[in-house]
Write a protein that holds these residues in place. Structure first.
Motif, PDB file in Angstrom:
ATOM      1  N   GLY A 126     -10.157   2.797   6.120  1.00 45.30           N
ATOM      2  CA  GLY A 126     -11.103   3.784   5.583  1.00 45.30           C
ATOM      3  C   GLY A 126     -10.445   5.151   5.501  1.00 45.30           C
ATOM      4  O   GLY A 126     -10.536   5.829   4.481  1.00 45.30           O
ATOM      5  N   GLY A 127      -9.772   5.551   6.567  1.00 44.62           N
ATOM      6  CA  GLY A 127      -9.107   6.859   6.575  1.00 44.62           C
ATOM      7  C   GLY A 127      -8.054   6.976   5.486  1.00 44.62           C
ATOM      8  O   GLY A 127      -7.908   8.026   4.853  1.00 44.62           O
ATOM      9  N   TYR A 128      -7.337   5.902   5.262  1.00 38.90           N
ATOM     10  CA  TYR A 128      -6.310   5.883   4.205  1.00 38.90           C
ATOM     11  C   TYR A 128      -6.963   6.049   2.828  1.00 38.90           C
ATOM     12  O   TYR A 128      -6.627   6.956   2.061  1.00 38.90           O
ATOM     13  N   PHE A 146       0.845  -1.196   0.000  1.00 45.03           N
ATOM     14  CA  PHE A 146       0.000   0.000   0.000  1.00 45.03           C
ATOM     15  C   PHE A 146       0.882   1.247   0.000  1.00 45.03           C
ATOM     16  O   PHE A 146       1.798   1.352   0.797  1.00 45.03           O
ATOM     17  N   GLN A 147       0.593   2.163  -0.886  1.00 49.00           N
ATOM     18  CA  GLN A 147       1.418   3.371  -1.051  1.00 49.00           C
ATOM     19  C   GLN A 147       0.733   4.596  -0.456  1.00 49.00           C
ATOM     20  O   GLN A 147      -0.486   4.721  -0.560  1.00 49.00           O
ATOM     21  N   PHE A 148       1.520   5.477   0.097  1.00 48.65           N
ATOM     22  CA  PHE A 148       0.977   6.761   0.536  1.00 48.65           C
ATOM     23  C   PHE A 148       1.048   7.715  -0.655  1.00 48.65           C
ATOM     24  O   PHE A 148       2.119   7.937  -1.216  1.00 48.65           O
ATOM     25  N   PRO A 149      -0.080   8.287  -1.077  1.00 49.62           N
ATOM     26  CA  PRO A 149      -0.087   9.076  -2.317  1.00 49.62           C
ATOM     27  C   PRO A 149       0.581  10.445  -2.135  1.00 49.62           C
ATOM     28  O   PRO A 149       0.602  10.995  -1.032  1.00 49.62           O
ATOM     29  N   THR A 150       1.081  10.961  -3.235  1.00 53.40           N
ATOM     30  CA  THR A 150       1.582  12.330  -3.246  1.00 53.40           C
ATOM     31  C   THR A 150       0.388  13.261  -3.424  1.00 53.40           C
ATOM     32  O   THR A 150      -0.507  12.968  -4.217  1.00 53.40           O
ATOM     33  N   LEU A 151       0.382  14.365  -2.685  1.00 52.45           N
ATOM     34  CA  LEU A 151      -0.687  15.346  -2.874  1.00 52.45           C
ATOM     35  C   LEU A 151      -0.507  15.965  -4.264  1.00 52.45           C
ATOM     36  O   LEU A 151       0.580  16.441  -4.590  1.00 52.45           O
ATOM     37  N   PRO A 152      -1.543  15.959  -5.105  1.00 55.85           N
ATOM     38  CA  PRO A 152      -1.358  16.398  -6.504  1.00 55.85           C
ATOM     39  C   PRO A 152      -1.279  17.923  -6.697  1.00 55.85           C
ATOM     40  O   PRO A 152      -1.331  18.383  -7.831  1.00 55.85           O
ATOM     41  N   ALA A 176      -4.205  26.680   3.466  1.00 52.38           N
ATOM     42  CA  ALA A 176      -2.967  25.902   3.378  1.00 52.38           C
ATOM     43  C   ALA A 176      -2.664  25.136   4.668  1.00 52.38           C
ATOM     44  O   ALA A 176      -2.249  23.978   4.620  1.00 52.38           O
ATOM     45  N   GLN A 177      -2.901  25.771   5.799  1.00 56.23           N
ATOM     46  CA  GLN A 177      -2.570  25.096   7.058  1.00 56.23           C
ATOM     47  C   GLN A 177      -3.446  23.857   7.273  1.00 56.23           C
ATOM     48  O   GLN A 177      -2.969  22.807   7.699  1.00 56.23           O
ATOM     49  N   THR A 178      -4.727  23.994   6.948  1.00 57.72           N
ATOM     50  CA  THR A 178      -5.626  22.844   7.057  1.00 57.72           C
ATOM     51  C   THR A 178      -5.159  21.721   6.143  1.00 57.72           C
ATOM     52  O   THR A 178      -5.098  20.559   6.555  1.00 57.72           O
ATOM     53  N   MET A 179      -4.793  22.071   4.902  1.00 56.46           N
ATOM     54  CA  MET A 179      -4.349  21.048   3.949  1.00 56.46           C
ATOM     55  C   MET A 179      -3.093  20.345   4.458  1.00 56.46           C
ATOM     56  O   MET A 179      -2.975  19.124   4.371  1.00 56.46           O
ATOM     57  N   GLU A 180      -2.161  21.125   4.994  1.00 51.54           N
ATOM     58  CA  GLU A 180      -0.900  20.530   5.438  1.00 51.54           C
ATOM     59  C   GLU A 180      -1.125  19.557   6.603  1.00 51.54           C
ATOM     60  O   GLU A 180      -0.623  18.431   6.599  1.00 51.54           O
ATOM     61  N   ILE A 181      -1.910  19.997   7.581  1.00 57.38           N
ATOM     62  CA  ILE A 181      -2.159  19.143   8.746  1.00 57.38           C
ATOM     63  C   ILE A 181      -2.998  17.928   8.342  1.00 57.38           C
ATOM     64  O   ILE A 181      -2.732  16.799   8.762  1.00 57.38           O
ATOM     65  N   HIS A 182      -3.969  18.181   7.487  1.00 56.72           N
ATOM     66  CA  HIS A 182      -4.890  17.122   7.066  1.00 56.72           C
ATOM     67  C   HIS A 182      -4.141  16.012   6.322  1.00 56.72           C
ATOM     68  O   HIS A 182      -4.315  14.822   6.602  1.00 56.72           O
ATOM     69  N   TYR A 183      -3.295  16.421   5.386  1.00 58.19           N
ATOM     70  CA  TYR A 183      -2.563  15.450   4.561  1.00 58.19           C
ATOM     71  C   TYR A 183      -1.373  14.836   5.315  1.00 58.19           C
ATOM     72  O   TYR A 183      -1.252  13.611   5.397  1.00 58.19           O
ATOM     73  N   SER A 184      -0.530  15.698   5.874  1.00 63.45           N
ATOM     74  CA  SER A 184       0.744  15.183   6.401  1.00 63.45           C
ATOM     75  C   SER A 184       0.603  14.579   7.802  1.00 63.45           C
ATOM     76  O   SER A 184       1.450  13.793   8.210  1.00 63.45           O
ATOM     77  N   ARG A 185      -0.457  14.927   8.524  1.00 58.44           N
ATOM     78  CA  ARG A 185      -0.627  14.326   9.860  1.00 58.44           C
ATOM     79  C   ARG A 185      -1.810  13.367   9.909  1.00 58.44           C
ATOM     80  O   ARG A 185      -1.646  12.193  10.202  1.00 58.44           O
ATOM     81  N   HIS A 186      -3.026  13.851   9.629  1.00 59.14           N
ATOM     82  CA  HIS A 186      -4.195  12.966   9.737  1.00 59.14           C
ATOM     83  C   HIS A 186      -4.103  11.803   8.739  1.00 59.14           C
ATOM     84  O   HIS A 186      -4.176  10.645   9.117  1.00 59.14           O
ATOM     85  N   HIS A 187      -3.974  12.151   7.458  1.00 63.25           N
ATOM     86  CA  HIS A 187      -3.968  11.092   6.441  1.00 63.25           C
ATOM     87  C   HIS A 187      -2.786  10.148   6.660  1.00 63.25           C
ATOM     88  O   HIS A 187      -2.924   8.925   6.582  1.00 63.25           O
ATOM     89  N   LYS A 188      -1.625  10.732   6.959  1.00 58.56           N
ATOM     90  CA  LYS A 188      -0.419   9.906   7.158  1.00 58.56           C
ATOM     91  C   LYS A 188      -0.594   8.957   8.342  1.00 58.56           C
ATOM     92  O   LYS A 188      -0.143   7.811   8.289  1.00 58.56           O
ATOM     93  N   ALA A 189      -1.237   9.429   9.394  1.00 62.36           N
ATOM     94  CA  ALA A 189      -1.447   8.579  10.571  1.00 62.36           C
ATOM     95  C   ALA A 189      -2.383   7.408  10.241  1.00 62.36           C
ATOM     96  O   ALA A 189      -2.118   6.265  10.623  1.00 62.36           O
ATOM     97  N   TYR A 190      -3.459   7.678   9.486  1.00 64.72           N
ATOM     98  CA  TYR A 190      -4.344   6.583   9.073  1.00 64.72           C
ATOM     99  C   TYR A 190      -3.548   5.567   8.262  1.00 64.72           C
ATOM    100  O   TYR A 190      -3.677   4.360   8.446  1.00 64.72           O
TER     101      TYR A 190
END
Ligand code: MN3
Length: 229
Positions: free
Chosen positions: A96-98, A27-33, A45-59
């Motif tokens: 699901g989160g992933y 399973f790969q972690f996707p690059t944000l396009p 931008a701050q929401t996107m950064e936290i959402h992608y790099s912390r929430h999504h990454k943690a899932y």
């Protein structure tokens, strides 16, 4: 020596051919396009950064750990979700989160056409009567989902589109979902998706979501789902 290597290579490629379609590369972690600030002012931008790099990454990290421990690496996410109730709940929540976020990034775009492609519009008209009716149903699902969750547009087994919402990180591919189908458009309504900019005004976030929908990606997902139904 060379002959042995060639022989080994041959055996390896036969094994690959014999296994048929490779279902689940690790399973790969996707690059944000796009850049974190690309969806401003609709999503900051701050929401996107936290959402992608912390929430999504943690899932993702938690899902990969569970998948390793349970020996799920040979399965596709679709196969896992189809039986998700049989696995520990961490698979449901983190898998699901992933997956949900992976799709969500794809259906957003800083260069949205602002309206569906002809193909998608026709499917929406057929299933909902009009784009306006669909939009209202989708917005209602997003706004009325109590607490954390998602709203979805999916292709059902009959080929028709339907709107639904799910709690937490559930999605319409899961056996636990009330309405099952293949998702082609979705919105994350967890507070982490909008709270920094919109605070308690989820409705404004939902309204602005339409400014950044990647309708050509939605069309691709629709065509794939429609073929497989
Ligand atoms: Mn989220």
């Amino acid at each position: 020596m060379n002959r042995i290597l060639l022989l080994l290579a041959g055996v390896a490629s036969l094994a690959l051919l014999g296994s048929g379609k490779v279902k689940a590369q690790a399973f790969q972690f996707p690059t944000l396009p796009y850049a974190y600030n690309a969806l401003e002012p609709n999503i900051d931008a701050q929401t996107m950064e936290i959402h992608y790099s912390r929430h999504h990454k943690a899932y993702y990290n938690n899902f990969v750990k569970a998948a390793d421990e349970l020996g799920l690496a040979g399965l596709s996410l679709e196969e896992i979700f189809a039986n998700v109730s049989k696995y520990p709940v961490t698979v449901r929540n983190n898998g699901g989160g992933y997956y949900n976020h992976m799709l969500f990034w794809e259906i957003l775009s800083p260069t949205s056409a602002g309206k569906p492609t002809e193909t998608v519009l026709k499917a929406i008209d057929t299933s909902f009567g009009s784009f306006q009716s669909f939009k209202e149903a989708f917005e209602n699902a997003a706004k009325s989902q109590f607490g954390s969750g998602w709203a979805w547009l999916s292709v059902g087994a009959n080929g028709k589109l339907f709107v639904s919402s799910t709690p937490n990180q559930d999605n319409p591919l899961m056996d636990v979902a009330t309405q099952k189908g293949k998702p082609i458009l979705m919105i994350d309504v967890w507070e982490h998706a909008y709270y920094l900019k919109y605070q308690n005004k989820r409705a404004d976030y939902v309204t602005n979501f339409w400014n950044i929908v990647n309708w050509s990606r939605v069309e691709e997902l629709y065509l794939e789902a429609y073929k497989q139904k």
